[in-house]
Enzyme design. Structure first.
Site, PDB file in Angstrom:
ATOM      1  N   CYS A  88     136.418 -15.716 -17.103  1.00 17.44           N
ATOM      2  CA  CYS A  88     135.787 -16.781 -17.389  1.00 17.44           C
ATOM      3  C   CYS A  88     135.123 -17.572 -16.550  1.00 17.44           C
ATOM      4  O   CYS A  88     134.062 -17.196 -15.850  1.00 17.44           O
ATOM      5  CB  CYS A  88     136.738 -17.590 -18.396  1.00 17.44           C
ATOM      6  N   HIS A 176     138.743 -13.766 -22.566  1.00 20.35           N
ATOM      7  CA  HIS A 176     140.283 -13.843 -21.931  1.00 20.35           C
ATOM      8  C   HIS A 176     141.012 -12.784 -22.592  1.00 20.35           C
ATOM      9  O   HIS A 176     141.769 -12.706 -23.477  1.00 20.35           O
ATOM     10  CB  HIS A 176     140.685 -15.293 -22.319  1.00 20.35           C
ATOM     11  N   GLU A 178     143.645 -11.578 -21.024  1.00 16.79           N
ATOM     12  CA  GLU A 178     144.992 -11.870 -20.363  1.00 16.79           C
ATOM     13  C   GLU A 178     145.882 -12.635 -21.275  1.00 16.79           C
ATOM     14  O   GLU A 178     146.927 -12.605 -21.122  1.00 16.79           O
ATOM     15  CB  GLU A 178     144.678 -12.395 -18.926  1.00 16.79           C
TER      16      GLU A 178
END
Length: 232
Positions: A88, A176, A178
């Site tokens: 990001c 994202h 993660e």
């Protein structure tokens, strides 16, 4: 043991599923807190640098001077093709350090949706995110132009530039992969103001979609991280 240095801009935007993958690959993790710790002091030759997300802009150095230090560090690492990952804001900083423009998008992209991988993306570790029913979390308002000589890997229905690679060891992800379902509860609190001022976004819908898609993403992201770390 290898060293992974992680620049973090918000306490609750952490490594998520990437942390266990790093431990499996024998990395010692050190968080550097942007705005508090000395980014200049980061060893430019650390084994792996990871720059995480945050709500500020990659062009906001007048208000957040540490951005200049991040850009200098990224410029050095990417020129040397040292292992570097940006997520990001981290991806936007990578793009800017490579000479590309970072700027506000036409609208915010907050929520879950699938990726559209390029041919090169399907031949990269991101291919694990192309599995059926795999949605990723998007949470950004800014976007960037693709850096010259980088390789475009992924798009979404709203933004063309969602991922690119640089050289052999650089990976920039606008989205994202993660995140975890549990961890996102902290995001819903920490980003409450942004959620309340974005007309198309509601906590209830984010939570519902997280319950639907997060488990699959966690499984596929683990494969992504393993494949990428093995490629370094």
């Amino acid at each position: 043991m290898n060293n992974a240095t992680v620049i973090r801009h918000l306490a609750f935007e952490d490594l998520g599923t990437l942390e266990s993958a790093l431990h499996q690959h024998n990395y010692k993790i050190k968080y550097v807190e942007a705005g508090i710790n000395n980014i200049i002091g980061i060893d430019a030759n650390t084994d792996l640098l990871i720059v995480l997300g945050g709500p500020i802009g990659a062009y906001d150095e007048q208000d957040y001077p540490f951005i200049v230090d991040e850009l200098h560090l990224l410029e050095h690492r990417l020129q040397a093709d040292l292992p570097t990952l940006g997520i990001c804001l981290g991806a936007q900083l990578m793009a800017r350090s490579l000479g590309a423009k970072v700027y506000p998008g036409d609208y915010k992209e907050i929520g879950w949706s699938p990726l559209e991988l390029s041919v090169e993306g399907m031949n990269s570790p991101l291919a694990h995110l192309a599995a059926e029913h795999t949605f990723v979390l998007h949470w950004h308002g800014d976007t960037f132009d693709l850096p010259t000589d980088s390789t475009h890997l992924a798009a979404s229905s709203k933004y063309q530039n969602q991922a690119f690679s640089w050289g052999k060891c650089g990976l920039a992800l606008q989205f994202h992969p993660e995140v975890t379902a549990c961890g996102l509860e902290r995001w819903f609190i920490g980003h409450a103001c942004e959620i309340s001022t974005t007309s198309s976004v509601r906590v209830a819908q984010l939570r519902q979609d997280t319950a639907r898609y997060a488990k699959q993403l966690e499984q596929q992201a683990a494969k992504l991280w393993q494949a990428w770390l093995e490629s370094l």
